[in-house]
Design a protein around this motif. Structure first.
Motif, PDB file in Angstrom:
ATOM      1  N   MET A   1       0.589  -1.485   0.311  1.00 42.82           N
ATOM      2  CA  MET A   1      -0.270   0.034  -0.344  1.00 42.82           C
ATOM      3  C   MET A   1       0.999   1.072  -0.088  1.00 42.82           C
ATOM      4  SD  MET A   1      -3.162   1.573  -0.686  1.00 42.82           S
ATOM      5  CE  MET A   1      -3.864  -0.180   0.105  1.00 42.82           C
ATOM      6  N   LYS A   2       1.853   1.197   0.549  1.00 46.29           N
ATOM      7  CA  LYS A   2       2.541   2.841   0.078  1.00 46.29           C
ATOM      8  C   LYS A   2       3.784   2.864  -0.142  1.00 46.29           C
ATOM      9  CE  LYS A   2       4.459   1.875   5.935  1.00 46.29           C
ATOM     10  NZ  LYS A   2       5.252   1.817   6.472  1.00 46.29           N
ATOM     11  N   GLU A   3       3.759   1.687  -1.566  1.00 47.72           N
ATOM     12  CA  GLU A   3       4.582   1.693  -2.544  1.00 47.72           C
ATOM     13  C   GLU A   3       2.950   2.851  -3.557  1.00 47.72           C
ATOM     14  OE1 GLU A   3       7.518   2.100  -3.859  1.00 47.72           O
ATOM     15  OE2 GLU A   3       8.312   1.375  -1.460  1.00 47.72           O
ATOM     16  N   LEU A   4       2.021   1.912  -3.532  1.00 49.25           N
ATOM     17  CA  LEU A   4       1.100   2.645  -3.756  1.00 49.25           C
ATOM     18  C   LEU A   4       1.022   4.174  -3.896  1.00 49.25           C
ATOM     19  CD1 LEU A   4      -1.408   2.149  -5.995  1.00 49.25           C
ATOM     20  CD2 LEU A   4      -2.859   1.712  -4.306  1.00 49.25           C
ATOM     21  N   ILE A   5       0.464   4.362  -2.409  1.00 49.87           N
ATOM     22  CA  ILE A   5       0.919   5.957  -2.137  1.00 49.87           C
ATOM     23  C   ILE A   5       1.350   6.626  -2.829  1.00 49.87           C
ATOM     24  CG2 ILE A   5       0.413   7.050   0.103  1.00 49.87           C
ATOM     25  CD1 ILE A   5      -0.919   4.888   1.257  1.00 49.87           C
ATOM     26  N   LYS A   6       3.072   6.285  -2.663  1.00 50.76           N
ATOM     27  CA  LYS A   6       4.028   6.689  -3.148  1.00 50.76           C
ATOM     28  C   LYS A   6       3.827   7.432  -4.583  1.00 50.76           C
ATOM     29  CE  LYS A   6       8.735   6.871  -3.537  1.00 50.76           C
ATOM     30  NZ  LYS A   6      10.095   5.830  -3.588  1.00 50.76           N
ATOM     31  N   ALA A   7       3.556   5.931  -5.732  1.00 55.01           N
ATOM     32  CA  ALA A   7       3.403   6.063  -7.271  1.00 55.01           C
ATOM     33  C   ALA A   7       2.461   7.078  -7.003  1.00 55.01           C
ATOM     34  CB  ALA A   7       3.056   4.856  -7.237  1.00 55.01           C
ATOM     35  N   THR A   8       1.457   7.709  -6.014  1.00 57.43           N
ATOM     36  CA  THR A   8       0.284   8.151  -6.764  1.00 57.43           C
ATOM     37  C   THR A   8       0.629   9.941  -6.631  1.00 57.43           C
ATOM     38  OG1 THR A   8      -1.192   6.342  -5.949  1.00 57.43           O
ATOM     39  CG2 THR A   8      -1.999   9.020  -5.763  1.00 57.43           C
ATOM     40  N   ARG A   9       1.198   9.941  -5.151  1.00 60.15           N
ATOM     41  CA  ARG A   9       1.905  11.032  -4.761  1.00 60.15           C
ATOM     42  C   ARG A   9       2.723  11.651  -5.504  1.00 60.15           C
ATOM     43  NH1 ARG A   9       3.414  10.215  -0.366  1.00 60.15           N
ATOM     44  NH2 ARG A   9       1.537  11.182   1.216  1.00 60.15           N
ATOM     45  N   ASN A  10       3.772  10.442  -6.777  1.00 59.55           N
ATOM     46  CA  ASN A  10       5.032  11.090  -7.513  1.00 59.55           C
ATOM     47  C   ASN A  10       4.332  11.324  -8.571  1.00 59.55           C
ATOM     48  OD1 ASN A  10       7.002  10.767  -6.135  1.00 59.55           O
ATOM     49  ND2 ASN A  10       7.271   8.414  -6.706  1.00 59.55           N
ATOM     50  N   TYR A  11       3.529  10.736  -9.249  1.00 56.66           N
ATOM     51  CA  TYR A  11       2.331  10.840 -10.660  1.00 56.66           C
ATOM     52  C   TYR A  11       1.844  12.475  -9.852  1.00 56.66           C
ATOM     53  CZ  TYR A  11      -1.045   9.973 -14.364  1.00 56.66           C
ATOM     54  OH  TYR A  11      -1.777  10.382 -15.511  1.00 56.66           O
ATOM     55  N   ARG A  12       0.779  12.509  -9.563  1.00 59.24           N
ATOM     56  CA  ARG A  12      -0.153  13.766  -9.030  1.00 59.24           C
ATOM     57  C   ARG A  12       1.391  14.995  -9.321  1.00 59.24           C
ATOM     58  NH1 ARG A  12      -2.604  12.958  -4.406  1.00 59.24           N
ATOM     59  NH2 ARG A  12      -0.819  13.841  -3.350  1.00 59.24           N
ATOM     60  N   GLU A  13       2.850  14.997  -8.898  1.00 61.27           N
ATOM     61  CA  GLU A  13       3.266  15.578  -8.400  1.00 61.27           C
ATOM     62  C   GLU A  13       4.144  16.407 -10.065  1.00 61.27           C
ATOM     63  OE1 GLU A  13       6.106  15.432  -5.054  1.00 61.27           O
ATOM     64  OE2 GLU A  13       4.815  15.567  -3.709  1.00 61.27           O
ATOM     65  N   LYS A  14       4.423  15.280 -10.800  1.00 62.32           N
ATOM     66  CA  LYS A  14       4.720  15.115 -12.149  1.00 62.32           C
ATOM     67  C   LYS A  14       3.426  16.422 -12.966  1.00 62.32           C
ATOM     68  CE  LYS A  14       5.638  12.346 -15.868  1.00 62.32           C
ATOM     69  NZ  LYS A  14       7.008  12.721 -16.783  1.00 62.32           N
ATOM     70  N   LEU A  15       2.501  15.898 -12.454  1.00 58.56           N
ATOM     71  CA  LEU A  15       1.316  17.035 -13.225  1.00 58.56           C
ATOM     72  C   LEU A  15       1.017  18.556 -12.837  1.00 58.56           C
ATOM     73  CD1 LEU A  15      -1.585  13.698 -13.734  1.00 58.56           C
ATOM     74  CD2 LEU A  15       0.719  14.056 -15.135  1.00 58.56           C
ATOM     75  N   LEU A  16       1.652  18.188 -11.562  1.00 64.07           N
ATOM     76  CA  LEU A  16       1.526  19.767 -11.457  1.00 64.07           C
ATOM     77  C   LEU A  16       2.747  20.096 -11.838  1.00 64.07           C
ATOM     78  CD1 LEU A  16       0.388  19.078  -7.045  1.00 64.07           C
ATOM     79  CD2 LEU A  16      -1.228  20.259  -8.954  1.00 64.07           C
ATOM     80  N   SER A  17       3.966  19.979 -12.157  1.00 68.19           N
ATOM     81  CA  SER A  17       4.690  20.370 -12.391  1.00 68.19           C
ATOM     82  C   SER A  17       4.957  20.705 -13.881  1.00 68.19           C
ATOM     83  CB  SER A  17       6.621  19.637 -11.925  1.00 68.19           C
ATOM     84  OG  SER A  17       6.224  18.556 -12.418  1.00 68.19           O
ATOM     85  N   ASP A  18       4.420  20.214 -14.514  1.00 69.12           N
ATOM     86  CA  ASP A  18       3.442  20.327 -15.956  1.00 69.12           C
ATOM     87  C   ASP A  18       3.551  21.680 -16.532  1.00 69.12           C
ATOM     88  OD1 ASP A  18       3.244  20.091 -19.119  1.00 69.12           O
ATOM     89  OD2 ASP A  18       2.752  17.865 -18.646  1.00 69.12           O
ATOM     90  N   PRO A  19       4.666  22.286 -16.884  1.00 68.86           N
ATOM     91  CA  PRO A  19       4.515  23.168 -17.728  1.00 68.86           C
ATOM     92  C   PRO A  19       3.706  24.113 -18.777  1.00 68.86           C
ATOM     93  CG  PRO A  19       6.409  22.976 -19.057  1.00 68.86           C
ATOM     94  CD  PRO A  19       6.222  22.027 -17.865  1.00 68.86           C
ATOM     95  N   TYR A  20       3.178  22.983 -18.997  1.00 68.50           N
ATOM     96  CA  TYR A  20       1.596  23.095 -20.393  1.00 68.50           C
ATOM     97  C   TYR A  20      -0.016  22.847 -19.982  1.00 68.50           C
ATOM     98  CZ  TYR A  20       6.064  23.564 -22.628  1.00 68.50           C
ATOM     99  OH  TYR A  20       7.529  23.968 -23.447  1.00 68.50           O
ATOM    100  N   ARG A  21       0.227  21.949 -18.643  1.00 72.51           N
ATOM    101  CA  ARG A  21      -1.037  21.550 -18.526  1.00 72.51           C
ATOM    102  C   ARG A  21      -1.263  22.504 -17.783  1.00 72.51           C
ATOM    103  NH1 ARG A  21      -3.378  16.813 -17.207  1.00 72.51           N
ATOM    104  NH2 ARG A  21      -4.540  17.207 -14.830  1.00 72.51           N
ATOM    105  N   PRO A  22      -2.721  22.550 -18.111  1.00 75.37           N
ATOM    106  CA  PRO A  22      -3.980  23.604 -17.528  1.00 75.37           C
ATOM    107  C   PRO A  22      -4.038  23.721 -16.033  1.00 75.37           C
ATOM    108  CG  PRO A  22      -5.214  22.334 -18.870  1.00 75.37           C
ATOM    109  CD  PRO A  22      -3.755  21.328 -19.170  1.00 75.37           C
ATOM    110  N   THR A  23      -4.499  24.470 -15.753  1.00 74.60           N
ATOM    111  CA  THR A  23      -4.772  24.901 -14.313  1.00 74.60           C
ATOM    112  C   THR A  23      -6.479  24.857 -13.945  1.00 74.60           C
ATOM    113  OG1 THR A  23      -4.932  27.585 -14.144  1.00 74.60           O
ATOM    114  CG2 THR A  23      -2.624  25.884 -13.992  1.00 74.60           C
ATOM    115  N   TYR A  24      -7.173  25.712 -15.093  1.00 75.66           N
ATOM    116  CA  TYR A  24      -8.936  25.926 -14.769  1.00 75.66           C
ATOM    117  C   TYR A  24      -9.421  24.970 -15.971  1.00 75.66           C
ATOM    118  CZ  TYR A  24      -8.194  30.299 -17.098  1.00 75.66           C
ATOM    119  OH  TYR A  24      -7.298  31.671 -18.103  1.00 75.66           O
ATOM    120  N   HIS A  25      -9.066  24.482 -16.813  1.00 81.07           N
ATOM    121  CA  HIS A  25      -9.778  24.060 -18.356  1.00 81.07           C
ATOM    122  C   HIS A  25      -9.475  22.865 -17.490  1.00 81.07           C
ATOM    123  CE1 HIS A  25      -9.109  27.981 -20.655  1.00 81.07           C
ATOM    124  NE2 HIS A  25      -9.581  27.197 -21.118  1.00 81.07           N
ATOM    125  N   PHE A  26     -10.272  21.680 -18.477  1.00 81.37           N
ATOM    126  CA  PHE A  26     -10.486  20.513 -17.601  1.00 81.37           C
ATOM    127  C   PHE A  26      -9.647  19.955 -18.362  1.00 81.37           C
ATOM    128  CE2 PHE A  26     -12.224  16.252 -18.984  1.00 81.37           C
ATOM    129  CZ  PHE A  26     -11.871  16.116 -16.998  1.00 81.37           C
TER     130      PHE A  26
END
Length: 509
Positions: A1-26
């Motif tokens: 479970m810890k590995e799943l949580i870690k992978a989910t967090r890493n994926y989320r942070e990767k998307l948050l740091s993407d310079p082309y991913r919009p913030t308020y367009h779905f």
């Protein structure tokens, strides 16, 4: 479970740091949104529901994700509404309908059954409030003879009928109607010079039912009247159709007696007919396009909400090449766009809920070199009014990087009667070889000031002009952190009013 949580967090942070991913367009939150059509939109009990087509990596099938919102800004993710069924490949696009008893129905184009019980065709599913669990209806509504086509004997002749991308259902009295798209028939029987004329161009097939289970073919829903040269030509299909009434105000208006047929031609993107419903025939009276340069504004989906607003979304097809594999995500929608008919003109504006994201209002100063200091980063809004007597090009260069000579220019060309979007960012290729320049027909009435409303959301740029025209596309600076400059296009004395706002993020990540 810890590995799943870690992978989910890493994926989320990767998307948050993407310079082309919009913030308020779905943006599709996970997995591969290619194809990423918005589907199955409906409004019930104060809640907006929207489905999105995507490829599920776990089974490699095409699913409908399901999101809901009370404000068109912040979306809750539900279990997938549709996916692989009895081992088939899943489903493609379709619509939604809420009946008088509040039961909601989805219509969709399904893949052929593994057990041979159908050859692909139009299937349906239903759910009752709160619309969490969706149940397939058996048998399917319209079985195909083969992928996207039904062969039917009518009057001693074998006709080839479109059997793809069903529309939303609508109800007249005790009868239900839906239309089916024609791409597969056009591809097989209408692309050659010697093809029969009846199989060229755009049309849809109309079906009706008394019980939502047994569907009867009637005829083609409309005929292209070819009233001018910009009407769809012989190469253009009608898919992802949406058929809903038009009202005479942004909200709370009266029914105009006219309907809007939104659809795509796969080669030329989103367009529409406005016309009358006469019995069981739609009579187009005018036509328009929502993209002209290419098909980047794609796969429209629409609903009517409790305020009698006609609201649409579209998938922005101008994604970076192989973006899912490179960046871990794919799939962005236009912001909800409200459509209404005023004095015979289709008006359009972003849903007013978008105002709730704006903050830090400033009145920017325009410097001698026409540069504008707004210090809003990569998610902001510009609202400007220009004098009516302007006789040149007026607007703004945004995403300016003087060092690289890059910018995205948005302006009104009065001489050529065009609203123009031109991206001068050439370093990153789009997957579908999208054009860098879009020109949409647009003109002002005598003594009418120009009003531009520009939304920047990292790579997504959306502009509205006088509630008469809009462009929504993406642009990709080589260095997004440096490409944040803004410059005025045209003489500053023509500018009457200018406001800038920061825009708060609405996406989870």
């Amino acid at each position: 479970m810890k590995e799943l949580i870690k992978a989910t967090r890493n994926y989320r942070e990767k998307l948050l740091s993407d310079p082309y991913r919009p913030t308020y367009h779905f943006a599709i939150a996970d997995d591969d949104g290619r194809p990423g059509d918005p589907n199955g939109a409906f409004y019930a009990d104060g809640i907006y529901h929207l489905m999105y087509l995507y490829r599920n990596s776990s089974d490699n099938g095409f699913h409908w994700g399901h999101i809901s919102s009370t404000d068109l800004l912040h979306w809750r993710h539900h279990k997938d509404a549709l996916g692989i069924h009895n081992g088939d490949g899943g489903c493609f696009s379709g619509g939604a309908f809420v009946d008088d008893d509040k039961r909601a129905y989805l219509t969709f184009w399904k893949f052929g059954a593994v057990d041979g019980s159908d050859n692909s065709g139009i299937a349906m599913a239903y759910a009752d409030p709160p619309y969490e669990d969706w149940y397939r209806m058996e048998p399917i509504a319209v079985n195909g003879s083969r992928w996207g086509i039904t062969d039917m004997e009518i009057g001693g002749e074998t006709l080839h009928l479109g059997n793809a991308d069903p529309s939303n259902i609508w109800k007249v009295g005790d009868t239900y109607y839906m239309q089916l798209g024609n791409l597969c028939v056009l591809n097989e029987y209408g692309r050659s010079e010697d093809s029969l004329e009846k199989y060229k161009g755009d049309w849809t097939e109309l079906y009706k039912s008394k019980d939502l289970k047994n569907w009867e073919y009637i005829h083609r829903f409309y005929e292209n009247p070819h009233l001018d040269e910009d009407y769809p030509d012989a190469t253009e299909d009608d898919m992802c159709p949406s058929f809903l009434p038009l009202y005479d105000k942004y909200e709370g208006g009266e029914f105009t007696g006219k309907y809007l047929q939104l659809f795509i031609a796969h080669n030329k993107g989103t367009q529409y007919y406005i016309g009358k419903l006469e019995g069981e025939k739609f009579i187009p009276e005018s036509h328009g396009r929502m993209s002209c340069a290419d098909n980047s504004f794609f796969a429209p989906e629409a609903l009517i909400d409790g305020k009698r607003r006609h609201i649409m979304w579209a998938w922005l097809l101008d994604n970076l090449k192989d973006d899912f594999n490179k960046y871990g995500w794919s799939g962005v929608y236009s912001f909800p766009r409200v459509l209404w008919l005023e004095k015979g003109v289709l008006k359009m504006a972003p849903a007013k809920e978008l105002d709730n994201l704006q903050y830090n209002k400033v009145i920017p100063e325009i410097k001698e070199d026409n540069s504008i200091e707004i210090n809003k980063g990569q998610a902001y809004r510009l609202k400007a009014t220009f004098k009516a007597e302007n006789d040149g090009k007026v607007g703004f260069s945004i995403k300016v990087d003087d060092e690289k000579g890059e910018s995205t220019d948005i302006y009104y060309d009065k001489v050529n009667k065009k609203l123009v979007f031109e991206s001068r960012h050439d370093s990153l290729p789009c997957e579908h070889d999208m054009k860098k320049r879009e020109e949409m027909p647009f003109s002002l009435s005598e003594n009418e000031d120009l009003e531009l409303d520009i939304f920047v959301d990292k790579a997504v740029v959306e502009v509205y002009a006088n509630e008469k025209q809009a462009i929504c596309r993406r642009s990709y600076p080589a260095d997004p952190e440096k490409a944040v400059g803004v410059k005025l296009i045209g003489a500053k004395e023509k500018l009457i009013k200018l406001e800038a706002y920061s825009m708060a993020p609405a996406n989870l990540y």
